[in-house]
Design an enzyme around this catalytic site. Structure first.
Site, PDB file in Angstrom:
ATOM      1  N   TYR A 166       0.792  -1.056   0.252  1.00 11.49           N
ATOM      2  CA  TYR A 166      -0.412   0.349   0.199  1.00 11.49           C
ATOM      3  C   TYR A 166       0.640   1.584   0.072  1.00 11.49           C
ATOM      4  CZ  TYR A 166      -3.661   3.511   0.899  1.00 11.49           C
ATOM      5  OH  TYR A 166      -4.189   4.342   0.854  1.00 11.49           O
ATOM      6  N   GLN A 201     -10.677   0.774   2.409  1.00  7.76           N
ATOM      7  CA  GLN A 201     -11.214  -0.161   1.177  1.00  7.76           C
ATOM      8  C   GLN A 201      -9.583  -0.361   0.477  1.00  7.76           C
ATOM      9  OE1 GLN A 201     -11.582   3.179   1.115  1.00  7.76           O
ATOM     10  NE2 GLN A 201     -11.279   4.366  -0.401  1.00  7.76           N
ATOM     11  N   SER A 214       6.213   9.961  11.738  1.00  6.37           N
ATOM     12  CA  SER A 214       6.737  10.005  12.345  1.00  6.37           C
ATOM     13  C   SER A 214       7.583  10.729  12.861  1.00  6.37           C
ATOM     14  CB  SER A 214       8.009  10.778  10.562  1.00  6.37           C
ATOM     15  OG  SER A 214       9.583   9.937  10.404  1.00  6.37           O
ATOM     16  N   GLN A 219      12.306  16.372   9.563  1.00  2.31           N
ATOM     17  CA  GLN A 219      11.304  15.971   9.940  1.00  2.31           C
ATOM     18  C   GLN A 219       9.392  16.297  10.263  1.00  2.31           C
ATOM     19  OE1 GLN A 219      11.882  12.753  10.080  1.00  2.31           O
ATOM     20  NE2 GLN A 219       9.795  12.346  10.867  1.00  2.31           N
ATOM     21  N   HIS A 262       6.765  16.631   7.226  1.00  2.00           N
ATOM     22  CA  HIS A 262       6.175  16.136   7.395  1.00  2.00           C
ATOM     23  C   HIS A 262       4.898  15.335   7.589  1.00  2.00           C
ATOM     24  CE1 HIS A 262       8.540  12.272   5.605  1.00  2.00           C
ATOM     25  NE2 HIS A 262       9.304  12.456   6.083  1.00  2.00           N
ATOM     26  N   GLU A 296      12.820   6.617  16.105  1.00  2.00           N
ATOM     27  CA  GLU A 296      12.541   5.932  14.400  1.00  2.00           C
ATOM     28  C   GLU A 296      14.112   6.454  14.175  1.00  2.00           C
ATOM     29  OE1 GLU A 296       9.827   8.105  11.888  1.00  2.00           O
ATOM     30  OE2 GLU A 296       9.862   6.498  10.406  1.00  2.00           O
ATOM     31  N   HIS A 297      14.082   7.642  14.145  1.00  2.00           N
ATOM     32  CA  HIS A 297      15.007   8.298  13.005  1.00  2.00           C
ATOM     33  C   HIS A 297      16.215   8.989  14.346  1.00  2.00           C
ATOM     34  CE1 HIS A 297      12.395   8.662  10.438  1.00  2.00           C
ATOM     35  NE2 HIS A 297      12.716   7.698   9.280  1.00  2.00           N
ATOM     36  N   ASP A 353      15.371   8.698   3.865  1.00  2.00           N
ATOM     37  CA  ASP A 353      14.951   8.302   3.186  1.00  2.00           C
ATOM     38  C   ASP A 353      14.341   8.118   2.311  1.00  2.00           C
ATOM     39  OD1 ASP A 353      13.861   9.153   5.660  1.00  2.00           O
ATOM     40  OD2 ASP A 353      14.184  11.507   5.254  1.00  2.00           O
ATOM     41  N   HIS A 408       1.283 -38.681  22.805  1.00  2.00           N
ATOM     42  CA  HIS A 408       2.847 -37.864  22.860  1.00  2.00           C
ATOM     43  C   HIS A 408       4.083 -39.500  23.025  1.00  2.00           C
ATOM     44  CE1 HIS A 408       0.590 -34.160  22.514  1.00  2.00           C
ATOM     45  NE2 HIS A 408       1.969 -33.727  21.600  1.00  2.00           N
TER      46      HIS A 408
END
Lengths: 431, 431
Positions: A127, A189, A236, A258, A261, A325-326, A359, A418
């Site tokens: 996606y 969707q 982010s 950053q 974003h 994250e970064h 990035d 077993h």
């Protein structure tokens, strides 16, 4: 934006400073997404067309991008554009190819061999969000590892614009990655289509890619219903650790890259002195003035923090507690700091490695854990497009050696069948 | 149990035959678990004591297992018991040690180095169910990889019996794995404690281990709130593929060793002839009669399937469509079949490799994907106890080579600050 001296903060205040803002509670989001899933399950492509008209304003006859549309997209981009895409694609391939999961074979007991074998996942759905910025780089980040893994079915969904078109950069990125099956459908969707399957869109085993809160909710619902997903996506984040020898203008530029974003982007500086933090603060104000997306960046900065740590060790502790994250280390010896870093998505070393590099084109993947998930979860890699199976094989002699151990353990767990599955075999072998 | 000839089934009937039974809908389970989370968050240890009294019938002063309790447990087991545990532990170590994730270093562009570095997760929580069968083998399966990973905080939770004791086998397995921090708490309240932290139980970054439907629901809620979890657990499953040269008694023994796990266990046979399937059917009836847990096994068998495929290729297709947790290949050339298998948790080759081997001691992990998750998810391995971070470092020359590419791509995505973070650096370098 206030400069905060870490040493002077209480434990409670520290936790608050590093806490992510709670996402706006939307109790009806789950219900909206559940209704979208139900409609896609019931009506298939007709529901996808209806939602695309409703949410994207586009009336579509065919959901799938045609070869003619791919060809047209290729003509829109210039020669240098194609070359830039190809460089990013090539670097991503180089770094991801090196991650190929290894098969494994170990004899654990004489006559007993254990193995790990690797298989590409059969059907994967990718996606790529549309909206204000067409993130074709995400198409590369998802497309390259799936191309290397060789998943037999690879599908990409992305929302069209009002005219029913897909951004040509996204189509060119898809084509580089050999993604020929692209559908014009976005939002919850799209995730529902990939999870349930429709006449056009094949049902997938695993769904990858970031998106807004509705897409994230849809991925969670898909996951509850049996389709695997990559990692939880959130706003982010960047944390820059900078010592007094760093350049405030470069630090500010990284923080702003950053902040642009989105208004919910997280931006944190960890400096070693109040003086340096104040200089960054001044640079931020100066550079912000010339940014086209300054309205967004300004809102992000309003929630950001300028922290002052007492030195390298304290800075690393703050970074690990936040798990960004970064993480950018603009310090004299970034490798010395890196040795202590245990929780971050991706780390950028030194003055000449801006986050933008990762990035787009350094070769690392930009699909990374946010919201502190870096404490337990890794960014996307080639292994995420494979699954492994373990295999074991015992020879008669191997079973004779290990069987009595298994019998004893199974009996202790009160699992007689077993134990019996071993004993009947040992009887056969002892005759 | 009916023998079904695959070739004669319609597409719809085939899907129904391979579908897992829907788990009993319990809309209030989520609410019950949410209330347990709220209580543990609010009251901490007091809530854990109250729920343990309520659900396990045990009144506890201290939640943590003491050194004296460990020592006592060690005296309960005999010398051969300890040796059996140690053999299983040693084989698990051998197979998991070989899985150690590799760090990585690739130069993607001259002057641009990308790396993957590996770190153990800081704090991990392990859950071992109690109940009718004390599954100490699960303590080994979770304990060994965490011991090898060297996670700084490693905690095990397991419910006590009515007298407030933990099964001595579980304590001995924990001790072998160096798990010294064991808490007497089970169910959803254990997961809530590991996710939120209490005075006794530390808050963890990732929670591992199987459990009943309440534990599974609690893990999902923990995951929504930011704690990572291992894999979705469901009722156990086995599929046996057997050709006409296999021994029906061994095949039946393997099917029964799965069936005794619980009434919702899934048991499937794929034979190559009606005659062989019928012989297995007769063996099942014969062997069932002597099992102590035959009431459970019988209920599991009632929902099981005996399928007849037209040969090896069809059998592999059925296995891949079902994606079983355990796949046993009792055929003349199991390796030839294995080459075509793409979706299974763990595979057992040949007549001398019963599933029990992998459940306890072959060395493979028995925490495996159920419910068809094997299509996209792998069983537990050493990598699950680590996280990786990517790292990049550009030299001035590296940035000069790659920077213009990144500038062009950032501009195409309308992210001016991303572009600017590169451009200010290139300006500095060109002066």
């Amino acid at each position: 934006m206030q400069v905060l001296i870490w040493k002077q903060l209480s434990v409670r205040r520290r936790a608050a400073v590093l806490a992510r803002p709670a996402s706006a509670a939307q109790p009806d989001r789950a219900a909206v997404v559940a209704r979208i899933f139900a409609a896609v399950r019931r009506e298939g492509d007709a529901a996808l067309r209806r939602f695309t008209r409703q949410f994207d304003g586009a009336r579509l006859r065919s959901l799938q991008v045609t070869a003619a549309e791919f060809a047209a997209a290729e003509r829109v981009l210039g020669r240098a554009d194609h070359a830039a895409l190809r460089t990013a694609w090539r670097n991503l391939r180089r770094f991801h190819r090196a991650q190929r999961p290894r098969p494994l074979r170990v004899t654990t007991t004489p006559g007993v061999v254990c193995e790990k074998v690797v298989r590409p996942i059969d059907r994967i759905g990718l996606y790529v969000p549309g909206g204000s910025a067409p993130l074709f780089s995400t198409a590369l980040m998802l497309g390259v590892p799936s191309q290397l893994a060789g998943n037999p079915v690879r599908v990409l969904c992305t929302p069209p614009d009002r005219a029913g078109r897909i951004n040509p950069w996204i189509l060119c990125a898809a084509q580089l990655c050999g993604l020929t099956e692209v559908y014009k459908v976005g939002g919850a969707q799209a995730i529902a289509a990939l999870a349930c399957g429709t006449t056009s869109v094949p049902r997938c085993d695993k769904i990858f890619g970031p998106g807004n809160a509705f897409v994230t909710e849809a991925k969670l619902q898909a996951s509850r219903a049996g389709t695997a997903i990559d990692l939880p996506a959130g706003p982010s984040e960047v944390m820059v650790v900078a010592d007094d020898r760093a350049r405030p203008d470069l630090v500010a530029a990284d923080l702003l890259s950053q902040a642009e974003h989105g208004p919910d982007s997280q931006v944190l500086l960890v400096a070693y002195s109040v003086r340096f933090a104040s200089r960054v603060q001044a640079e931020l104000a100066r550079q912000l003035a010339v940014l086209p997306r300054r309205a967004i960046a300004q809102r992000a900065l309003a929630g950001s923090r300028l922290l002052v740590a007492s030195g390298a060790e304290a800075a690393v502790a703050i970074a690990n507690a936040y798990a960004p994250e970064h993480l950018i280390l603009q310090v004299a010896d970034p490798r010395a700091l890196l040795a202590g870093v245990t929780a971050a998505g991706s780390v950028f070393l030194g003055a000449w490695t801006p986050e933008s590099l990762g990035d787009y084109a350094s070769g690392t993947n930009h699909v990374l854990p946010t919201a502190g998930w870096a404490r337990a979860i890794s960014g996307l890699g080639l292994a995420d497009f494979h699954r492994t199976m373990t295999v074991q094989e015992a020879s008669p002699r191997g079973l004779q050696r290990l069987g009595p151990v298994v019998e004893r353990l199974a009996r202790a767990e009160n699992l007689a069948a077993h134990q019996r599955a071993v004993r009947v075999r040992l009887h056969l072998l002892s005759r």
